[in-house]
Structure formats: structure tokens, C-alpha cells
Motif scaffolding. Sequence first.
Motif, mmCIF file in Angstrom:
data_model
loop_
_atom_site.group_PDB
_atom_site.id
_atom_site.type_symbol
_atom_site.label_atom_id
_atom_site.label_comp_id
_atom_site.label_asym_id
_atom_site.label_seq_id
_atom_site.Cartn_x
_atom_site.Cartn_y
_atom_site.Cartn_z
ATOM 1 N N THR A 18 0.348 -5.996 8.222
ATOM 2 C CA THR A 18 0.354 -5.323 6.933
ATOM 3 C C THR A 18 1.736 -4.729 6.683
ATOM 4 O O THR A 18 2.630 -4.871 7.516
ATOM 5 C CB THR A 18 -0.752 -4.247 6.892
ATOM 6 O OG1 THR A 18 -0.851 -3.733 5.578
ATOM 7 C CG2 THR A 18 -0.491 -3.135 7.884
ATOM 8 N N ALA A 22 1.276 0.899 5.016
ATOM 9 C CA ALA A 22 -0.123 0.847 5.449
ATOM 10 C C ALA A 22 -0.236 1.152 6.946
ATOM 11 O O ALA A 22 -1.221 1.756 7.380
ATOM 12 C CB ALA A 22 -0.739 -0.507 5.121
ATOM 13 N N SER A 84 5.380 0.124 -1.417
ATOM 14 C CA SER A 84 5.169 -0.090 0.012
ATOM 15 C C SER A 84 6.424 0.244 0.813
ATOM 16 O O SER A 84 6.407 0.202 2.032
ATOM 17 C CB SER A 84 4.731 -1.530 0.292
ATOM 18 O OG SER A 84 5.774 -2.424 0.026
#
Length: 103
Positions: A18, A22, A84
Motif C-alpha cells: 500500500t 496507509a 498519500s
Amino acid sequence: MWDFEHSNRGQDFDIAYTVPAACAEALRAGTADIGIIPAISYQTIPDLVVIPEVAIAADGAVRSILLVSKIPTEKIASVAVDTSSRTSVALLQILFTKFGVPT
């Protein structure tokens, strides 16, 4: 990861692929034991310990993130960021503060 995927070395591990953000959330939640996380996340998760001599790092400039625009900088009113990449977002906020751009 080659050894973990192509030999019996990884048989005792549950490996999740991932994004680093995360991984940080999994560490925070206690659902992962180790993880590759954004550098900026290290200061926000209690009781983490950096594993010695293991890192993805550079000794010098890294130009993997670019801030680009189709308009002159003085007309910029919004910025699209990769949520992210917490480190990139934090660095962008630092740059904006340094150059007097409201955030």
C-alpha cells in the motif's frame, strides 16, 4: 521484497502492499508491526523506533516532486496535492510559509 516473495523467508509474514500514508495509519492503529512511512508521520505516532541502517533516503537533492503551474505564481489560488504523500504536503506548506503564500 524479492526474497520475501520468491523464497520461504516471507512465509511467516502478512505483507500488505500500500502507499506509505496507509502504512502510517496501520502503525497508528496497531494493525501493522513495521512499515515504510512518510518521514513527516514519524513525529506523529507515539513509541515508534527507527530500525537502524534501514531507509529509503538520499544524500542530496531529490527532484521526485515538482510544483508546477499553468498560471503565474501570484495568481495561484489553489493547489492539488497527492494526499498519500504527507511529506510532500508538509514540505509544500513550509515553502508557502517561507514565501508568504497563504495556506
